[in-house]
Design a protein around this motif. Sequence first.
Motif, PDB file in Angstrom:
ATOM      1  N   UNK A 120      24.843 -19.322  -4.400  1.00 12.86           N
ATOM      2  CA  UNK A 120      23.704 -19.019  -5.284  1.00 12.86           C
ATOM      3  C   UNK A 120      23.926 -17.706  -6.021  1.00 12.86           C
ATOM      4  N   UNK A 121      23.601 -17.723  -7.297  1.00 14.03           N
ATOM      5  CA  UNK A 121      23.829 -16.570  -8.142  1.00 14.03           C
ATOM      6  C   UNK A 121      25.174 -16.565  -8.830  1.00 14.03           C
ATOM      7  N   UNK A 138      25.795 -25.940  -5.204  1.00 15.20           N
ATOM      8  CA  UNK A 138      25.405 -24.528  -5.088  1.00 15.20           C
ATOM      9  C   UNK A 138      24.819 -24.333  -3.701  1.00 15.20           C
ATOM     10  N   UNK A 139      25.536 -23.600  -2.884  1.00 10.67           N
ATOM     11  CA  UNK A 139      25.125 -23.445  -1.492  1.00 10.67           C
ATOM     12  C   UNK A 139      25.775 -22.212  -0.896  1.00 10.67           C
ATOM     13  N   UNK A 140      25.059 -21.601   0.028  1.00  8.19           N
ATOM     14  CA  UNK A 140      25.626 -20.451   0.738  1.00  8.19           C
ATOM     15  C   UNK A 140      26.281 -20.898   2.035  1.00  8.19           C
ATOM     16  N   UNK A 177      23.968 -17.678 -12.920  1.00  9.01           N
ATOM     17  CA  UNK A 177      22.814 -17.542 -12.017  1.00  9.01           C
ATOM     18  C   UNK A 177      22.456 -18.885 -11.390  1.00  9.01           C
ATOM     19  N   UNK A 178      23.443 -19.541 -10.868  1.00 13.17           N
ATOM     20  CA  UNK A 178      23.229 -20.878 -10.327  1.00 13.17           C
ATOM     21  C   UNK A 178      22.331 -20.852  -9.101  1.00 13.17           C
ATOM     22  N   UNK A 179      21.547 -21.911  -8.978  1.00 13.75           N
ATOM     23  CA  UNK A 179      20.585 -22.059  -7.892  1.00 13.75           C
ATOM     24  C   UNK A 179      20.903 -23.327  -7.105  1.00 13.75           C
ATOM     25  N   UNK A 180      20.480 -23.412  -5.859  1.00 12.68           N
ATOM     26  CA  UNK A 180      20.725 -24.634  -5.080  1.00 12.68           C
ATOM     27  C   UNK A 180      20.200 -25.891  -5.775  1.00 12.68           C
ATOM     28  N   UNK A 181      19.112 -25.751  -6.505  1.00 12.50           N
ATOM     29  CA  UNK A 181      18.555 -26.930  -7.199  1.00 12.50           C
ATOM     30  C   UNK A 181      19.391 -27.380  -8.395  1.00 12.50           C
TER      31      UNK A 181
END
Length: 126
Positions: free
Chosen positions: A14-15, A124-126, A85-89
């Motif tokens: 993310x981000x 997109x995942x941590x 600024x990628x997000x999990x969604x």
Amino acid sequence: QVQLVESGGGLVQPGGSLRLSCATSGFTLDFYTIGWFRQVPGKEREGVSCISSSGGRLYDGDFVKGRFTISRDNAKNTVYLQMNSLKPEDTAIYYCAARAGRRYDCRTSVDEYDYWGQGTQVTVSS
């Protein structure tokens, strides 16, 4: 033979950022609108962005604004989607598609596009 081949997807935190590429062949890109779409299993394919043959751009949906940038390089027969600024969604399969005809503007209506790529997975995942 018309072909669109997406690349640049992958796993990002993310981000983070990714730049997707849509390499085209078999037609003259100058005369085509290219759209980017995405799809999550079980949901309909949704428009992300498009760029017309004249360079007009559309960013579809509040989720895109300020984070994604579409561009084209006709000399390289390639269209890009820079995603920041990628997000999990944002996790989805991303597709590019081509619509024939010279136009000043564009829309991301799935039914209006003539040719599609096979898609590239963005996670997109941590």
